[in-house]
Design an enzyme around this catalytic site. Structure first.
Site, short mmCIF file in Angstrom:
data_model
loop_
_atom_site.label_atom_id
_atom_site.label_comp_id
_atom_site.label_asym_id
_atom_site.label_seq_id
_atom_site.Cartn_x
_atom_site.Cartn_y
_atom_site.Cartn_z
N CYS A 26 0.80 -1.23 0.00
CA CYS A 26 0.00 0.00 0.00
C CYS A 26 0.83 1.28 0.00
CB CYS A 26 -0.94 0.02 1.19
SG CYS A 26 -1.85 -1.52 1.42
N HIS A 67 -4.45 6.94 5.89
CA HIS A 67 -4.43 5.67 5.17
C HIS A 67 -5.81 5.03 5.29
CE1 HIS A 67 -2.71 2.30 3.14
NE2 HIS A 67 -2.89 1.48 4.15
N HIS A 116 -9.68 1.07 -1.93
CA HIS A 116 -8.27 0.97 -1.59
C HIS A 116 -7.54 0.48 -2.84
CE1 HIS A 116 -4.50 0.39 0.14
NE2 HIS A 116 -4.79 -0.39 1.18
#
Length: 410
Positions: A154, A290, A325
């Site tokens: 990520c 995040h 995401h």
């Protein structure tokens, strides 16, 4: 030395350019997230880019991940050509964050191999190489500088942006094409499902009712230069002098997939970004979290933010409930949202400020530190903030404790 970020090229389920994405994240429009059925029959909510908006890429391996990448890159093509003309093709670097290894072709190729004993005639092992996401960019624009792909889950595209900056500061390049691309392929959906990390509903970050992520497709790219873009592209009316003013990284290696519950690694990355930027915590006017919606991520990130900024201070939100995401592309996509926040709010006072909304049920988890969440009930006006939005931070925390924070400013 100051480094400048061009207007980004963006593709996601929330919009086909940064202006469309901005409209979606400031209105909380989740219409791009739809239920899909994966190859194993499981159903998921996924933030996929519709095939109907994608065009052939002209790549040697034309697959969905490259088509999304190509259409984001087309939006910055004039900037790339301008820096090529100014500095030369051999002085332009490429740094791309991505975790996809050509799954569209590789899965089909391996199915044929296991059923028939041979790969398709057009299959090449290069498709599965991590480098192709960056190789395609270099081939598309004919640039000859270093071309690197970063695959740290990520935080991949945060690492790519940071490396592009380091190559410029180190004199290896004069400009860099930086960003990320990833897709919510069936392989990705099924894999994250096996980790029990995927939400059965659209992700609900920071809520006491949260229980996982919503995966998505996405791409975002910038041209990063050592001088303002309007000096390079004299006709570029969108040049805004948004700067990459700092960055921080840490690697806590707490666990292969779970974050350090204390938030220590995340806190270290944020503090390093603040120090690198030469600012104070109170200078930050907005943080894009995040904010994945998993129990562990939201807990540790809340602790890290509260430790540095205090509770109910700097406005924060996570945009993943709108964009999904996007894994390796997430850091670049969220940096693009921060870029737009700085541009749109330049010169505006607090009362007229527009920030990305967090879409959630508003049910706070009382076990977590209280954050100043920007949602439909609060435009970030709780707590302390600067009179004008001059600095945005973007957090990205990955598997293996690969933590990163980018600081953007005017």
């Amino acid at each position: 030395m100051e480094l400048y970020l061009s207007k980004p090229g963006v593709m996601s389920c929330a919009g086909n350019n940064i202006d469309e994405v901005w409209k979606a994240v400031t209105s909380g429009n989740q219409s791009g997230i739809k239920k899909v059925t994966a190859c194993n029959g499981e159903e998921f909510f996924a933030a996929r880019v519709s095939d109907s908006v994608l065009q052939p890429s002209g790549a040697r391996y034309d697959m969905k991940v490259v088509r999304i990448e190509n259409q984001a890159l087309n939006q910055i093509a004039d900037k790339v050509e301008a820096v090529k003309a100014r500095y030369g093709a051999d002085r332009i670097a490429v740094c791309v964050g991505s975790c996809d290894n050509g799954t569209e072709f590789s899965v089909a190729g391996h199915r044929k191999f296991f059923s028939e004993g041979e790969f398709p005639a057009d299959y090449s092992l290069e498709i599965q190489g991590a480098d192709y996401a960056a190789t395609f960019v270099a081939e598309k624009f004919g640039v000859k500088g270093p071309a690197n792909t970063f695959s740290t889950a990520c935080s991949s595209s945060a690492g790519a942006i940071i490396k592009g900056a380091e190559l410029i500061l180190g004199g290896v390049a004069d400009a860099a094409i930086v960003g990320g691309i990833d897709i919510a392929s069936d392989t990705t959906l099924v894999g994250f499902s096996a980790l029990e990390a995927v939400s059965s509903e659209i992700t609900n970050p920071l809520s006491k009712n949260r229980h996982g992520i919503t995966l998505g497709d996405g791409a975002a790219f910038f041209v990063l230069t050592r001088e303002p873009l309007q000096e390079v592209v004299s006709t570029d009316s969108s040049a805004s002098c948004v700067k990459l003013i700092g960055w921080g990284e840490s690697s806590d290696a707490y666990h292969m997939t779970s974050p350090d519950p204390s938030g220590a690694g995340a806190e270290k990355a944020i503090r390093r970004a603040i120090e690198c930027a030469g600012i104070k915590p109170e200078d930050a006017g907005y943080i894009n979290l995040h904010g994945t919606g998993t129990k562990l991520n939201d807990s540790m990130e809340s602790k890290a933010v509260a430790a540095i900024f205090g509770e109910n201070t700097v406005p924060v939100s996570t945009t993943k409930a709108v964009t999904g995401h996007t894994l390796g592309a997430a850091a670049a996509l969220e940096a693009a949202i921060c870029w737009k926040a700085l541009v749109e709010n330049n010169g505006k006072n607090i009362d007229n400020r527009t920030l990305p909304l967090q879409v959630w049920d508003g049910e706070k988890d009382e076990e977590l530190p209280s954050l100043n969440v920007v949602d439909k009930n609060n435009n970030g006006q709780n707590g302390r903030q600067t009179s004008e939005l001059k600095v945005c931070l973007s957090n990205s925390f990955a598997f293996g404790g690969a933590n990163a924070c980018l600081a953007l400013g005017l």
